[in-house]
Design a protein around this motif. Structure first.
Motif, PDB file in Angstrom:
ATOM      1  N   ILE A  33     -55.168  33.575  19.963  1.00 56.14           N
ATOM      2  CA  ILE A  33     -54.618  32.886  18.789  1.00 56.14           C
ATOM      3  C   ILE A  33     -53.106  32.737  18.922  1.00 56.14           C
ATOM      4  CG2 ILE A  33     -54.172  33.075  16.311  1.00 56.14           C
ATOM      5  CD1 ILE A  33     -56.929  34.443  16.069  1.00 56.14           C
ATOM      6  N   GLN A  34     -52.431  33.835  19.277  1.00 60.72           N
ATOM      7  CA  GLN A  34     -50.976  33.791  19.391  1.00 60.72           C
ATOM      8  C   GLN A  34     -50.536  32.856  20.519  1.00 60.72           C
ATOM      9  OE1 GLN A  34     -49.026  37.868  18.585  1.00 60.72           O
ATOM     10  NE2 GLN A  34     -51.126  38.396  19.129  1.00 60.72           N
ATOM     11  N   ALA A  35     -51.252  32.887  21.637  1.00 66.90           N
ATOM     12  CA  ALA A  35     -50.925  32.003  22.756  1.00 66.90           C
ATOM     13  C   ALA A  35     -51.110  30.537  22.355  1.00 66.90           C
ATOM     14  CB  ALA A  35     -51.791  32.336  23.962  1.00 66.90           C
ATOM     15  N   GLU A  36     -52.157  30.242  21.604  1.00 66.51           N
ATOM     16  CA  GLU A  36     -52.403  28.864  21.164  1.00 66.51           C
ATOM     17  C   GLU A  36     -51.266  28.353  20.284  1.00 66.51           C
ATOM     18  OE1 GLU A  36     -55.724  26.147  18.769  1.00 66.51           O
ATOM     19  OE2 GLU A  36     -56.139  28.254  19.193  1.00 66.51           O
ATOM     20  N   VAL A  37     -50.817  29.186  19.358  1.00 61.49           N
ATOM     21  CA  VAL A  37     -49.730  28.789  18.464  1.00 61.49           C
ATOM     22  C   VAL A  37     -48.441  28.554  19.252  1.00 61.49           C
ATOM     23  CG1 VAL A  37     -48.307  29.488  16.501  1.00 61.49           C
ATOM     24  CG2 VAL A  37     -50.748  30.012  16.498  1.00 61.49           C
ATOM     25  N   MET A  38     -48.130  29.455  20.176  1.00 57.97           N
ATOM     26  CA  MET A  38     -46.881  29.342  20.935  1.00 57.97           C
ATOM     27  C   MET A  38     -46.896  28.159  21.895  1.00 57.97           C
ATOM     28  SD  MET A  38     -45.576  33.218  21.763  1.00 57.97           S
ATOM     29  CE  MET A  38     -47.139  34.041  21.990  1.00 57.97           C
ATOM     30  N   ASN A  47     -38.811  25.130  18.978  1.00 58.71           N
ATOM     31  CA  ASN A  47     -38.231  26.336  19.566  1.00 58.71           C
ATOM     32  C   ASN A  47     -38.961  27.625  19.183  1.00 58.71           C
ATOM     33  OD1 ASN A  47     -37.315  26.876  16.939  1.00 58.71           O
ATOM     34  ND2 ASN A  47     -35.329  25.923  17.318  1.00 58.71           N
ATOM     35  N   GLN A  48     -40.147  27.495  18.564  1.00 60.18           N
ATOM     36  CA  GLN A  48     -40.969  28.667  18.263  1.00 60.18           C
ATOM     37  C   GLN A  48     -42.017  28.903  19.351  1.00 60.18           C
ATOM     38  OE1 GLN A  48     -40.833  30.775  15.666  1.00 60.18           O
ATOM     39  NE2 GLN A  48     -39.347  29.775  14.364  1.00 60.18           N
ATOM     40  N   GLY A  49     -41.755  28.403  20.546  1.00 60.28           N
ATOM     41  CA  GLY A  49     -42.744  28.463  21.617  1.00 60.28           C
ATOM     42  C   GLY A  49     -42.666  29.711  22.471  1.00 60.28           C
ATOM     43  N   LEU A  50     -42.706  29.529  23.786  1.00 57.80           N
ATOM     44  CA  LEU A  50     -42.843  30.647  24.709  1.00 57.80           C
ATOM     45  C   LEU A  50     -41.615  31.542  24.749  1.00 57.80           C
ATOM     46  CD1 LEU A  50     -44.763  29.018  27.697  1.00 57.80           C
ATOM     47  CD2 LEU A  50     -45.620  29.933  25.535  1.00 57.80           C
TER      48      LEU A  50
END
Length: 337
Positions: A33-38, A47-50
């Motif tokens: 879930i967290q990886a999908e959002v990022m 800028n809320q990505g990786l």
């Protein structure tokens, strides 16, 4: 000098981020879930990505964290105790509840006791709009932002998001920080060695600065600024009241600091437009199309840039990632048990 950028395949970005999250302690479902959002944020240039994984230990499970628990249930509202889970997990659960509860009307869901950022609110807003809802989502965070030059930091970057379904196109999504620059925008500047945007932060003396090291996030005594003067302060205060006072998050003046209390708040309001009017999505499309066409050269609307960037990245199948961030992800994966 700005750091090097590397192009990473979308599937590889997701799998590597998920593996890195599992390496710091998350199970596969929570990591996914967290990886999908990022990765979704990175895909549209947000800028809320990786960059969230630039300091992977900060993304590890908090001591004693558990799955969010629903409290204070009514037919049209709920409060979710985040149980120190990440904002990304708790907010997804809250939005799912709000979508279900708002069928045929309106529902509101508060979240408290989360331990990290929820990331790009547009991702959750789009999910709700695709489910046919009009939604307003807000989130607060620890003291990063000062209300005026020389003031103590009081607010988080306190983003808010509005989203709704629109006939004939992707949902309309307006996602903005009430700060002049988002927290992870600051961290991205730090990771890439680039200056902060002009008039986005104050140093310890209350003067404008573009040097990350001048603000407390970068090791100094300054703070991020609100955008838009008193109007930005008003919106930040609104978010604080919804996410702390109303949703149960840490309250300014009642705790030593929101940072030490580690209880970030969120608030979700979901509306089923079919309960109020026929043909909402078509009506929304008419408004958006008229505004967009109100100038001969067109009008840039919220979300247009993100959608355009996402389309380019999806078509080429890769996303640009700061090399320093990608190297940290690879190194973190290598440490997996």
């Amino acid at each position: 000098m700005a750091d090097e950028i590397v192009e990473v395949a979308l599937g590889e970005a997701f799998e590597t981020t998920k593996k890195a999250l599992m390496a710091v302690g998350w199970g596969e479902p929570e990591a996914a879930i967290q990886a999908e959002v990022m990765v979704a944020a990175e895909t549209c240039g947000n800028n809320q990505g990786l960059v969230k994984m630039y300091q992977p230990q900060l993304m590890a499970p908090a001591p004693g964290s558990a799955a969010p628990v629903v409290e204070r249930v009514t037919d049209t509202s709920s409060v979710l105790n985040g149980m120190q889970s990440p904002g990304m997990l708790a907010l997804k659960a809250a939005v799912d509840i709000a979508i279900t509860k708002s069928k045929g009307g309106v529902a509101t869901v508060g979240v408290y006791n989360t331990s990290t950022s929820s990331g790009q609110l547009a991702w959750y807003g789009a999910q709700a709009a695709k489910a046919g809802r009009v939604v307003i989502i807000t989130a607060n965070s620890p003291e990063f932002v000062a209300a005026k030059p020389g003031a103590k930091a009081s607010f988080g970057t306190n983003p808010l998001c509005f989203a709704c379904p629109v006939e004939g196109r992707e949902p309309f999504v307006f996602d903005m920080s009430t700060a002049a620059v988002a927290l992870f925008g600051v961290l991205k500047c730090k990771a890439t060695g680039t200056p902060l945007p002009e008039q986005s932060a104050y140093n310890a003396a209350g003067e404008w600065t573009t040097d990350v090291s001048d603000i407390h996030i970068g090791g100094g005594g300054g703070a991020i600024a609100n955008f838009g003067g008193h109007k930005g302060v008003g919106l930040a205060l609104m978010v604080e009241l919804l996410c702390a006072a109303l949703s149960g998050g840490a309250v300014l003046g009642q705790v030593e600091s929101k940072k030490t209390a580690k209880s970030w708040g969120h608030h979700v309001i979901a509306i089923d437009p079919d309960a109020m009017v026929d043909g909402f999505a078509a009506r929304a499309a008419s408004i958006i199309q008229t505004v967009a066409a109100s100038h001969p050269e067109g009008v840039r609307l919220p979300g247009d840039s993100s959608m355009a960037i996402a389309k380019i990245n999806i078509e080429k199948g890769t996303i640009p990632v700061p090399k320093k961030v990608w190297d940290v992800l690879i190194e973190t994966c290598a440490k997996a048990p």
